[in-house]
Design an enzyme around this catalytic site. Structure first.
Site, PDB file in Angstrom:
ATOM      1  N   ASP A   1      -5.001  -9.286  13.115  1.00  0.00           N
ATOM      2  CA  ASP A   1      -5.125  -7.865  13.460  1.00  0.00           C
ATOM      3  C   ASP A   1      -4.207  -7.606  14.657  1.00  0.00           C
ATOM      4  O   ASP A   1      -4.471  -8.059  15.775  1.00  0.00           O
ATOM      5  CB  ASP A   1      -6.578  -7.512  13.780  1.00  0.00           C
ATOM      6  CG  ASP A   1      -6.751  -6.011  13.871  1.00  0.00           C
ATOM      7  OD1 ASP A   1      -5.963  -5.361  14.601  1.00  0.00           O
ATOM      8  OD2 ASP A   1      -7.645  -5.469  13.202  1.00  0.00           O
TER       9      ASP A   1
ATOM     10  N   LYS B   1     -11.715  -2.776  18.176  1.00  0.00           N
ATOM     11  CA  LYS B   1     -10.345  -3.281  18.339  1.00  0.00           C
ATOM     12  C   LYS B   1      -9.909  -3.303  19.798  1.00  0.00           C
ATOM     13  O   LYS B   1      -8.870  -3.863  20.124  1.00  0.00           O
ATOM     14  CB  LYS B   1      -9.377  -2.435  17.535  1.00  0.00           C
ATOM     15  CG  LYS B   1      -9.760  -2.375  16.051  1.00  0.00           C
ATOM     16  CD  LYS B   1      -8.564  -2.555  15.184  1.00  0.00           C
ATOM     17  CE  LYS B   1      -8.929  -2.426  13.716  1.00  0.00           C
ATOM     18  NZ  LYS B   1      -7.878  -2.903  12.854  1.00  0.00           N
TER      19      LYS B   1
ATOM     20  N   ASN C   1       0.861  -1.192   0.000  1.00  0.00           N
ATOM     21  CA  ASN C   1       0.000   0.000   0.000  1.00  0.00           C
ATOM     22  C   ASN C   1       0.893   1.236   0.000  1.00  0.00           C
ATOM     23  O   ASN C   1       2.113   1.115   0.021  1.00  0.00           O
ATOM     24  CB  ASN C   1      -0.971  -0.029   1.188  1.00  0.00           C
ATOM     25  CG  ASN C   1      -0.235  -0.035   2.512  1.00  0.00           C
ATOM     26  OD1 ASN C   1       0.497   0.889   2.835  1.00  0.00           O
ATOM     27  ND2 ASN C   1      -0.410  -1.113   3.266  1.00  0.00           N
TER      28      ASN C   1
ATOM     29  N   LYS D   1       7.785 -18.361  -9.447  1.00  0.00           N
ATOM     30  CA  LYS D   1       7.139 -17.218 -10.090  1.00  0.00           C
ATOM     31  C   LYS D   1       5.962 -17.715 -10.941  1.00  0.00           C
ATOM     32  O   LYS D   1       6.118 -18.701 -11.685  1.00  0.00           O
ATOM     33  CB  LYS D   1       8.171 -16.508 -10.973  1.00  0.00           C
ATOM     34  CG  LYS D   1       7.641 -15.261 -11.619  1.00  0.00           C
ATOM     35  CD  LYS D   1       8.707 -14.594 -12.479  1.00  0.00           C
ATOM     36  CE  LYS D   1       8.082 -13.511 -13.317  1.00  0.00           C
ATOM     37  NZ  LYS D   1       8.944 -13.065 -14.399  1.00  0.00           N
TER      38      LYS D   1
ATOM     39  N   ASP E   1      -4.733  -6.060   5.166  1.00  0.00           N
ATOM     40  CA  ASP E   1      -5.788  -6.866   5.800  1.00  0.00           C
ATOM     41  C   ASP E   1      -5.747  -8.312   5.327  1.00  0.00           C
ATOM     42  O   ASP E   1      -6.143  -9.206   6.050  1.00  0.00           O
ATOM     43  CB  ASP E   1      -7.158  -6.259   5.492  1.00  0.00           C
ATOM     44  CG  ASP E   1      -7.326  -4.920   6.200  1.00  0.00           C
ATOM     45  OD1 ASP E   1      -6.955  -4.853   7.390  1.00  0.00           O
ATOM     46  OD2 ASP E   1      -7.782  -3.952   5.569  1.00  0.00           O
TER      47      ASP E   1
ATOM     48  N   LYS F   1     -14.311   1.747  15.323  1.00  0.00           N
ATOM     49  CA  LYS F   1     -13.069   0.949  15.264  1.00  0.00           C
ATOM     50  C   LYS F   1     -12.419   0.876  16.644  1.00  0.00           C
ATOM     51  O   LYS F   1     -11.908  -0.168  17.050  1.00  0.00           O
ATOM     52  CB  LYS F   1     -12.113   1.608  14.270  1.00  0.00           C
ATOM     53  CG  LYS F   1     -10.908   0.791  13.932  1.00  0.00           C
ATOM     54  CD  LYS F   1     -10.218   1.328  12.687  1.00  0.00           C
ATOM     55  CE  LYS F   1     -11.051   1.081  11.438  1.00  0.00           C
ATOM     56  NZ  LYS F   1     -10.461   1.654  10.232  1.00  0.00           N
TER      57      LYS F   1
HETATM   58  O1  C5P Z   1      -8.957  -1.904  10.400  1.00  0.00           O
HETATM   59  P1  C5P Z   1      -7.977  -0.862   9.997  1.00  0.00           P
HETATM   60  O2  C5P Z   1      -6.873  -1.379   9.121  1.00  0.00           O
HETATM   61  O3  C5P Z   1      -8.570   0.386   9.443  1.00  0.00           O
HETATM   62  O4  C5P Z   1      -7.331  -0.419  11.389  1.00  0.00           O
HETATM   63  C1  C5P Z   1      -6.261   0.455  11.444  1.00  0.00           C
HETATM   64  C2  C5P Z   1      -5.518   0.273  12.732  1.00  0.00           C
HETATM   65  O5  C5P Z   1      -5.352  -1.108  13.008  1.00  0.00           O
HETATM   66  C3  C5P Z   1      -4.113   0.805  12.648  1.00  0.00           C
HETATM   67  O6  C5P Z   1      -3.718   1.215  13.941  1.00  0.00           O
HETATM   68  C4  C5P Z   1      -3.313  -0.399  12.166  1.00  0.00           C
HETATM   69  O7  C5P Z   1      -1.951  -0.285  12.539  1.00  0.00           O
HETATM   70  C5  C5P Z   1      -4.005  -1.523  12.885  1.00  0.00           C
HETATM   71  N1  C5P Z   1      -4.026  -2.793  12.176  1.00  0.00           N
HETATM   72  C6  C5P Z   1      -3.318  -3.857  12.691  1.00  0.00           C
HETATM   73  N2  C5P Z   1      -3.360  -5.096  12.074  1.00  0.00           N
HETATM   74  C7  C5P Z   1      -4.095  -5.276  10.960  1.00  0.00           C
HETATM   75  C8  C5P Z   1      -4.821  -4.192  10.419  1.00  0.00           C
HETATM   76  C9  C5P Z   1      -4.749  -2.975  11.047  1.00  0.00           C
HETATM   77  O8  C5P Z   1      -2.656  -3.695  13.709  1.00  0.00           O
HETATM   78  N3  C5P Z   1      -4.124  -6.465  10.374  1.00  0.00           N
END
Ligand code: C5P
Length: 396
Positions: A304, A340, A208, A286, A276, A336
């Protein structure tokens, strides 16, 4: 706290001992006098002659040296320094420190000293990750020992991972930072930063546009307030800050592992833009163009990291997440925060028109248990300074 002027440097027996020659040179250039102590194993890696020449000092090696004891015994070596630095701190030396051994000059000096002690561990990554070493590390931290590094990277043993001794400049910076204790002195903060790269096959990956600029600025700001910062970064485009414990990772799963091995910490700031999803299929070769047509990728969900750390048995006192949104920023970010399980969310609008992703400025909202604060559009460094000050207040 006074500036460190006199360091007793205990050089352990590992290949990283060669870096101590440069460390001595850099310390002396910074106006710090160095009294070197070599373990017996260290002499296999550096010679007392080169150490003495660079330090401009006698090298101390033996506990029962009549001449040394008459002139400068182990107690005197401690008295004559402001700080004891152990570099490289080998697995064995750490074990002996944690166990309170006193069977050579280095260990006796470490047991007898009432001065602050800083260690820069260096060893093979499996030795570092071994539960015995991690137990010793936890014990040493509990005993008040300051730990610098280790960094991740290529190792002399041919492996890759955590275990490389911090660079001399990082150790010198950590010693200098002791002179100016900020409000976060004595606190350990974990910061994640940058994107992750999720491999498709050995040559392609999904990424990204995160530059790592905001996370890097936050780590720098936390360091400036005196925190010990464990900086876990994906492949960012901006260079990492000085003075952090640096862990470079590529994938979300590597980032999670690095974060979990950093616990316990007082606070965590998860600024990384973690992918994600990752590609579920393990393409060892490859993927080729051919008559089979366009490949179809299957995805699986990445862990996450923020949610995992927020729900961990060793949950940091303060967990800060980020939310990059393109619409309904505050409502989505507040949801969020609850989902989280973190304490704060730093939310921003990353629609392309804002120029925030990859840019030098940020306009954020700080979402806490009590509501949302709108911060003005500021340089990312300024957002970092404000956030670090708030973190210092929360952890005071
Ligand atoms: O769900 P989203 O990606 O928008 O959430 C963003 C927050 O979650 C950020 O703090 C990012 O560092 C964290 N994050 C994470 N692990 C993931 C996805 C996001 O720690 N797999």
């Amino acid at each position: 706290m006074q500036a460190t002027k006199r360091v007793t440097l205990i050089i352990g027996g590992g290949i990283a001992a060669y870096k101590c020659l440069d460390l001595i040179r850099q310390l002396r250039a910074a106006g710090v006098s160095v009294t070197p102590v070599l373990t017996r194993a260290a002499t296999q890696f550096v010679t007392p002659m080169s150490v003495a020449a660079l330090a401009g000092s006698q090298v101390y090696q033996d506990l029962f040296d009549l001449k040394d004891e008459a002139e400068m015994g182990h107690i005197q070596l401690s008295r004559a320094s402001d700080l004891i630095v152990v570099a490289p701190a080998t697995a064995d030396l750490m074990a002996r420190m944690a166990g309170g051994h006193a069977d050579d000059l280095a260990s006796t000096l470490l047991l007898a000293t009432d001065k602050p002690v800083m260690i820069a561990p260096a060893m093979n990554l499996r030795m570092w990750e071994h539960p015995a070493t991690q137990r010793n590390l936890a014990q040493l931290r509990a005993d008040g020992v300051q730990v610098i590094g280790p960094n991740s990277g290529d190792m002399a043993c041919g492996e890759y991972g955590p275990g490389r001794m911090s660079e001399p400049a990082e150790i010198v910076a950590a010693i200098a930072a002791r002179a100016t204790p900020g409000p976060l002195a004595g606190k350990r903060l974990l910061v994640t930063s940058g994107p992750t790269h999720e491999p498709i096959d050995p040559v392609r990956y999904i990424a990204n546009r995160s530059s790592g600029a905001q996370g890097t600025a936050i780590a720098r700001a936390l360091c400036a307030l005196g925190a010990e910062v464990i900086f876990v970064t994906g492949p960012a485009t901006v260079p990492p800050p000085d003075g952090v414990n640096l862990h470079r990772v590529e994938t979300a799963r590597e980032m999670l592992a690095a974060c979990l091995s950093a616990l316990p910490v007082d606070g965590a700031v998860m600024a990384a833009a973690v992918a994600d999803w990752r590609v579920a299929t393990d393409f060892a070769q490859k993927i080729k163009k051919g008559p089979q047509g366009i490949p179809e990728l299957q995805f699986s969900e990445n862990p996450d990291i923020l949610a995992t750390v927020s729900a961990h048995a060793q949950r940091p006192r303060l967990v800060v997440g980020f939310a990059a949104e393109t619409e309904n920023v505050i409502a989505h970010a507040a949801a969020k925060r609850a989902r989280k399980g973190c304490d704060w969310i730093v939310a921003n609008d990353v629609s392309p028109a804002t120029g925030i992703m990859g840019g030098s400025e940020n306009a954020v909202h700080l979402i806490t248990a009590t509501g949302a604060e709108d911060w003005p559009r500021l340089p990312k460094s300024e957002v970092a300074t404000r956030l670090a000050a708030r973190i210092a207040e929360a952890l005071a």
